[in-house]
Design a protein around this motif. Structure first.
Motif, PDB file in Angstrom:
ATOM      1  N   TYR A 232       0.895  -1.252  -0.078  1.00 18.82           N
ATOM      2  CA  TYR A 232      -0.081   0.083   0.264  1.00 18.82           C
ATOM      3  C   TYR A 232       0.862   1.302  -0.157  1.00 18.82           C
ATOM      4  O   TYR A 232       0.912   1.883   1.104  1.00 18.82           O
ATOM      5  CB  TYR A 232      -0.984   0.143   0.987  1.00 18.82           C
ATOM      6  CG  TYR A 232      -2.110   1.094   1.077  1.00 18.82           C
ATOM      7  CD1 TYR A 232      -2.965   1.024  -0.144  1.00 18.82           C
ATOM      8  CD2 TYR A 232      -2.414   1.891   2.211  1.00 18.82           C
ATOM      9  CE1 TYR A 232      -4.071   1.749   0.051  1.00 18.82           C
ATOM     10  CE2 TYR A 232      -3.372   2.640   1.973  1.00 18.82           C
ATOM     11  CZ  TYR A 232      -4.342   2.781   0.972  1.00 18.82           C
ATOM     12  OH  TYR A 232      -5.250   3.705   0.856  1.00 18.82           O
ATOM     13  N   GLY A 233       1.472   1.501  -1.007  1.00 21.77           N
ATOM     14  CA  GLY A 233       2.200   2.518  -1.264  1.00 21.77           C
ATOM     15  C   GLY A 233       1.609   3.773  -1.990  1.00 21.77           C
ATOM     16  O   GLY A 233       0.532   3.627  -2.024  1.00 21.77           O
ATOM     17  N   THR A 234       2.233   4.501  -2.707  1.00 18.23           N
ATOM     18  CA  THR A 234       1.679   5.657  -3.347  1.00 18.23           C
ATOM     19  C   THR A 234       0.769   5.249  -4.482  1.00 18.23           C
ATOM     20  O   THR A 234      -0.412   5.763  -4.627  1.00 18.23           O
ATOM     21  CB  THR A 234       2.677   6.561  -3.892  1.00 18.23           C
ATOM     22  OG1 THR A 234       3.707   7.146  -3.149  1.00 18.23           O
ATOM     23  CG2 THR A 234       2.079   7.978  -4.502  1.00 18.23           C
ATOM     24  N   ALA A 235       1.169   4.251  -5.382  1.00 14.41           N
ATOM     25  CA  ALA A 235       0.178   3.879  -6.446  1.00 14.41           C
ATOM     26  C   ALA A 235      -1.246   3.406  -5.959  1.00 14.41           C
ATOM     27  O   ALA A 235      -2.279   3.769  -6.395  1.00 14.41           O
ATOM     28  CB  ALA A 235       0.771   2.629  -7.268  1.00 14.41           C
ATOM     29  N   ASN A 236      -1.210   2.378  -4.745  1.00 14.67           N
ATOM     30  CA  ASN A 236      -2.443   1.999  -4.567  1.00 14.67           C
ATOM     31  C   ASN A 236      -3.193   3.050  -3.539  1.00 14.67           C
ATOM     32  O   ASN A 236      -4.397   2.858  -3.572  1.00 14.67           O
ATOM     33  CB  ASN A 236      -1.927   0.678  -3.746  1.00 14.67           C
ATOM     34  CG  ASN A 236      -1.860  -0.593  -4.646  1.00 14.67           C
ATOM     35  OD1 ASN A 236      -2.621  -0.768  -5.865  1.00 14.67           O
ATOM     36  ND2 ASN A 236      -0.790  -1.376  -4.268  1.00 14.67           N
TER      37      ASN A 236
END
Length: 613
Positions: A232-236
């Motif tokens: 759950y980084g920036t993309a998600n």
């Protein structure tokens, strides 16, 4: 728990929203006035000259040309971030063909208006190319504007997922606020090696206990196929925020690229965006859809899920593109009343597939609405019941269509997603820190509470490499606060600082109390290491973090929100800030971004090269 449209809005959320609206009134009115001047001209191609139209239609097949030359049916502009090096974007290769065919079935047309650059931070981490990453957001926004500048489109479909790409596409789309816009995701890759196991191998490698071959095998088992990386980084986080803003079809974010539902949802997005054009009776331009309430909903979704700290930069820039001004104080006050409803890595051990299986974004939105913790009365791309239309999950019917079904009242995995009445924490994932070192953001949800207070001597470094070198030399076997400076946007473009994450993590595993304070960023993927990020003003602008010297006692206190160097006030006042090297930055394209480094605004103002007034 079910949504209740009559649930009273939480007073703090109401107060913050009203404050944002008042602060933004003049800028927002100007934006809406400009939007109004751009609308009301019917099908866009009808205003083009014959020569303009001929150029725009020249490469299309004869059947499509018939529709295009009539200039009476809507034409969709596709803006794509496809490339096949980004695993998340590789599935987009064939989307334009599908979108064109689907548009024709509904009596419309679609064309790829343009492509935008899309770099992978996973590839450039720790490399000089990462210094272009933050600036790529504004380049993407400009490229989106170039794509749509032909004025031949009645709606926009944006194909993008990852870090700077979604904010860039959204900023660019908001420059064409008179056009209805839907974002089409492509979904995450399947679960591979768990994030916890991957992090353990990284730490062993940093300690010299794992070989490079073992590390590569672990990384390849984690990142193994098409689709978004599963942490759950920036993309998600982007996908969660788009769902909360009503810019996706409900529940579209985390359907896998290979799932038959994925293709059906893409068709449904084409059909839906055509129902939102000026030619329809349900016109919904993105510039009206994205308003103060929508922006607050996005911030709340970020806080409730412990999302990426990058969005304390990006969504400030996104809001500004719609004539709305937000700041870190708004994030902090909202965080004080928004509960943490998810535990997804790096805030836990689960990945986004487990998050989706347990309820996903629509579950979180439903729970927040039920407690008056989101604005329900907003316009979205789907349905006519505001955000309540985005609380059901899409499923594939036997005849190959999509329908939306209500979720169970309870999460199917309470270790990953919880009801609002039983949160993981009563407050959100981010905190504002401030003191004599400046203002900073900390991702509290990723850090064990017993590490929320660190008070230790400083070790000052001017690069990631210098810190790693000191570690390898055995100089960091102690309690300390790593102060890493000259990592802000004006100094070097503000690259993400993941290179030393395993180093600091291994020191914590060895029993040392360690923290990070930096004017750089880490996407919040600092894991268990308490990290004060985006310290502003940055040192290159004379920020006080540049006054810290080795041995100064530095305190990072999440409980009190304090970020302080415990140095005698008179000594502190007389001490000089370290000066940035005057040596030119070159290579890897970095010399082409010298102008951006000179004019970029501070992180709390969006680290923007577009909105610098």
């Amino acid at each position: 728990m079910t949504t209740s449209p009559s649930t009273a809005l939480h007073p703090v959320i109401d107060k913050v929203t009203q404050r944002i609206a008042e602060r933004s009134k003049s800028l927002r009115n100007t934006y809406l006035s400009q939007l109004e001047q751009m609308r009301g001209r019917g099908p866009r191609r009808a205003s083009l000259s014959c020569a303009n139209q001929a150029h725009a239609n020249a490469a299309m097949d004869s059947g499509t040309k018939i529709w295009l030359n009539q200039a009476q049916k809507p034409n969709i502009g596709i803006v794509t971030a496809y490339n096949d090096m980004l695993s998340a974007h590789q599935p987009y290769e064939h989307y334009p063909v599908q979108i064109r065919q689907t548009a024709l079935r509904f009596g419309a047309t679609a064309q790829v208006a343009g492509a935008v650059p899309a770099m992978c931070d996973g590839v450039t981490q720790g490399r000089p190319g990462m210094e272009l990453s933050l600036f790529s957001r504004d380049v993407i926004a400009q490229a989106t504007a170039v794509a749509l500048s032909h004025d031949a489109f009645d709606a926009t479909l944006c194909l993008g997922i990852c870090d700077k790409i979604v904010p860039g596409l959204l900023i660019g789309a908001l420059a064409f606020g008179h056009l209805p816009t839907i974002f089409i995701p492509a979904g995450p890759m399947g679960s591979g090696l768990s994030n916890k196991e991957k992090a353990a191998v990284r730490e062993r490698y940093a300690q010299g206990k794992a070989t490079k071959e073992e590390l590569l095998a672990a990384e390849s088992a984690a990142y193994h196929s098409a689709g978004t990386c599963t942490f759950y980084g920036t993309a998600n986080s982007n996908q969660m925020l788009l769902e909360a803003m009503g810019l996706h079809l409900p529940g579209a974010a985390f359907v896998h690229p290979s799932d038959p539902l994925r293709s059906v949802l893409t068709d449904a997005a084409v059909e839906r965006v055509l129902q939102l054009t000026e030619q329809s009776s349900n016109y919904k331009p993105i510039g009206q859809l994205v308003n103060e309430k929508t922006i607050v909903n996005a911030v709340i979704a970020l806080l409730a899920t412990g999302g990426s700290t990058n969005h304390t930069i990006h969504w400030i820039a996104v809001a500004r593109a719609a004539g709305i001004i937000i700041d870190w104080q708004d994030f902090d006050e909202l965080s004080s009343v928004v509960p943490l409803l998810t535990r997804v890595y790096p805030n836990g051990t689960a990945d986004v597939n487990a998050f989706e299986d347990a309820g996903g974004p629509v579950f979180v939105i439903r729970e927040l609405l039920s407690a008056g913790l989101m604005h329900a009365d907003v316009m979205t791309v789907y349905g006519n019941d505001g955000l309540n239309s985005h609380t059901s999950r899409p499923v594939l019917t036997e005849d190959g269509k999509v329908k939306w079904e209500a979720l169970p009242a309870e999460s199917t995995d309470a270790t990953v997603v919880r009801n609002v009445t039983d949160p993981f924490a009563p407050t959100g994932g981010l905190r504002l820190l401030h003191g004599n070192l400046g203002r900073a953001i900390v991702k509290a949800s990723a850090v064990p509470e017993d590490a929320w207070i660190i008070k230790a001597p400083a070790k000052v470094f001017e690069s990631q490499d210098a810190l790693v070198k000191a570690y390898k030399a055995g100089e960091l076997n102690m309690d300390f606060v790593a102060v890493v400076i000259f990592q802000g946007p004006q100094a070097n473009g503000m690259p993400e600082l993941h290179q030393f994450t395993p180093v600091l993590g291994s020191l914590m595993s060895a029993g040392y109390k360690v923290a990070l304070v930096t004017d750089g960023r880490m996407s919040g993927a600092s894991g268990k290491v308490p990290a004060a990020l985006h310290v502003s003003p940055e040192v290159a602008q004379g920020g006080p973090l540049g006054k810290v010297r080795d041995g100064d006692v530095v305190e990072l206190n999440v409980h009190t929100g304090e970020l302080r160097a415990w140095v005698d006030a008179d000594v502190w006042a007389q001490r000089a800030v370290r000066e940035l090297s005057k040596e030119p930055i070159f290579g890897y394209g970095r010399d082409l971004f010298a102008a951006q480094r000179r004019v970029v605004t501070a992180p709390e103002h969006g680290a923007s090269t577009l909105f610098i007034d």
